[in-house]
Design an enzyme around this catalytic site. Sequence first.
Site, PDB file in Angstrom:
ATOM      1  N   SER A 537     -37.760  -7.342  27.068  1.00  0.00           N
ATOM      2  CA  SER A 537     -37.700  -6.162  28.145  1.00  0.00           C
ATOM      3  C   SER A 537     -37.502  -6.508  29.613  1.00  0.00           C
ATOM      4  O   SER A 537     -36.153  -6.860  29.817  1.00  0.00           O
ATOM      5  CB  SER A 537     -39.208  -5.748  28.320  1.00  0.00           C
ATOM      6  N   ASP A 623     -36.460   3.490  21.606  1.00  0.00           N
ATOM      7  CA  ASP A 623     -37.255   2.715  22.666  1.00  0.00           C
ATOM      8  C   ASP A 623     -37.165   3.638  23.802  1.00  0.00           C
ATOM      9  O   ASP A 623     -35.993   4.518  24.094  1.00  0.00           O
ATOM     10  CB  ASP A 623     -36.516   1.627  22.939  1.00  0.00           C
ATOM     11  N   HIS A 657     -40.227   0.641  21.650  1.00  0.00           N
ATOM     12  CA  HIS A 657     -40.002  -0.621  22.645  1.00  0.00           C
ATOM     13  C   HIS A 657     -40.826  -1.812  21.718  1.00  0.00           C
ATOM     14  O   HIS A 657     -40.184  -3.029  22.152  1.00  0.00           O
ATOM     15  CB  HIS A 657     -40.846  -0.475  23.938  1.00  0.00           C
TER      16      HIS A 657
END
Length: 683
Positions: A537, A623, A657
């Site tokens: 991320s 995501d 995600h």
Amino acid sequence: MSSYTPPVAKKIPAERVHHGDTVIDEYAWLAGKDDPDTISYLEAENAYLEQETSHLTELRERIFQEIKDRTQETDLSVPSRKGAWWYFTRTEEGKQYAVSCRVPADSETPPDITPGERLDQEQTLLDGNELAGDSPFFSMGTSSVSPDGTMLAYSTDFSGDERFTLRFKDLRTGEPLPDEIEGIFYGGAWSADGSTFFYTRVDDAWRPFQVYRHTLGTGEDTLVYQEDDERFWVGIGLTRSERYLVLGAGSKITSEVRILDAATPSGEFRLVRPRKTGVEYGVEHAGDFFYVLHNENARNFELATAPLDDPGAWTPLIPHRDDTRLLEIDAFAGHAVLHLRRDGLTGLRVLPHNGEPPYEIEFPEPLYDVGPAGNPEFETNRLRLAYTSMVTPASVYDYDLVERQLILLKRRPVLGGYDSDDYEQFREWATAEDGTQVPVSIVKRKDCTLPAPTVLYGYGSYETSIDPAFSVPRLSLLDRGFVFAVAHVRGGGEMGRQWYEDGKLTRKKNTFTDFVAVAGHMKRVGWSSKVIARGGSAGGLLMGAAVNLAPEEFAGVVAEVPFVDALTTILDPSLPLTVIEWDEWGDPLHDPEVYAYMKGYTPYENVDSRTYPPILAITSLNDTRVMYHEPAKWIARLRATAAGGPFLLKTEMGAGHGGRSGRYDAWREEAFALAWIIERGTA
């Protein structure tokens, strides 16, 4: 290795102009999720990836089996007391998801439950395996029992896009209620009598901006609050005392709280203090007063008290300290517990309400992470806490507040003969480019020969701290002679609020230069023969920026759901999360200096023709936080521009995600990454 030619992304120049700067983005077309050409390209990348890593199949399977063999698959959590029930979760061998259960409570001591055996009065609340069915993805957004223990609110997501469907179950009969609400966000809160449930909805940018009140059985849903400032998210909860509903609105740097008597859910929320830019605060009910944790004129936060009839009148209780970051306050009837951070480690301070002086709970290891965990009861003489270190598996303790002693309730079993005495952990300090000392947490086997191949993990954003913690999959690295290290770079919260502020906005580059400095330090002082970097991320942004700065420092890079096209994303306010992120990265859309600064570090913009190490980027099609096309574009540009590699892209076509949702699927994903890392470290 196969000589199969890697997929070549077609180039369709797309021009954008900001602040007089013209940028040509030849891979912008990959943002078309519904375009058949996009899906075909991602599938071709997956096929190429599998072909290029097929020689690792046996190693992947071996690592998966190691993770599985070290895990007690049929297990249960330590029960937590809430009212008349003990609540816990079970996992069963061969099943992907947990089962939530409860049994009647007849004492303050958790019941003795044997994994795999059911108690006579045990009640199943939710079985994640039944709910998931044949869906390849399953996630829960909330699971909340009403204060009287009769109703359950729960929400589910079957695609990974983090929009949930809310349902209700009558726990007295086991029957579902007809009430069903689609498209909601995480969380929610019950009224005191269990007649009403409050939940949040998101806007088109996936920002939770509305709070609704749902009255069971009526079909009545009433909007009670809407946040129109696009920088702010909203959420709602019920205090531990069950006296107040707390509605919070917060940006990255500012917060505002409203409260409502939970016994009158149709009433009007009362504002605690109006928002003031840069001031964050939270409110905890402590019986006849409130605790308020805030940072007004207190960078590392201050703890104050406030009367019930005037919660905006704050009286300091624990003043600000430069060396201690106050994280959160948990209030109970007879005491409070302050979670804090000092010298890069977490800690707990108990504040008795009977006039006795505050004191801190001590722990024996030099590196560890500790925090409150599972404390739903307001009236209690025990504190439940979670503890771990890089050599100590996740542990659950009760702290007896009368005897002032720790009682170990459970330490996560690690099968296969794990002995913590075979491993050792260290705290190292690396010198950054500007002379700042950057902490590094390190773990290895005692018999590991140095220098050794090293996995260096980093994050460094949002004041998130990557604290020393145990990992079962990591043992597959350590037992093969690897060192594992965490670089606690600026932008994280490990060393307090200033540490965070020194790694954000127009000081963001400190995050990247810190990580490169740590990588160099690990090799220079003899820890590492080679360094494989890993992050996800915002930590994926760190991976891309660090490898642009110093590709020669790394033998490989694993970037998971990486935020590597940051400038393009932060320039587009229509995308999920963009506007709220301006407080973290700056606003390049309206500020030319921020634009220039971000363009100077964002990974996608700065790929060049130097020789890069092998890179594995992992993403998910659904995501909503870091779009799949960021790593897809990045890998395409690396392959077209840079020397070295190979550059590989793995796209999970049915997840969000967090990647794949089932535990066995997640283990296989981890085994895939670890096998790739091991090859890089031993090549």
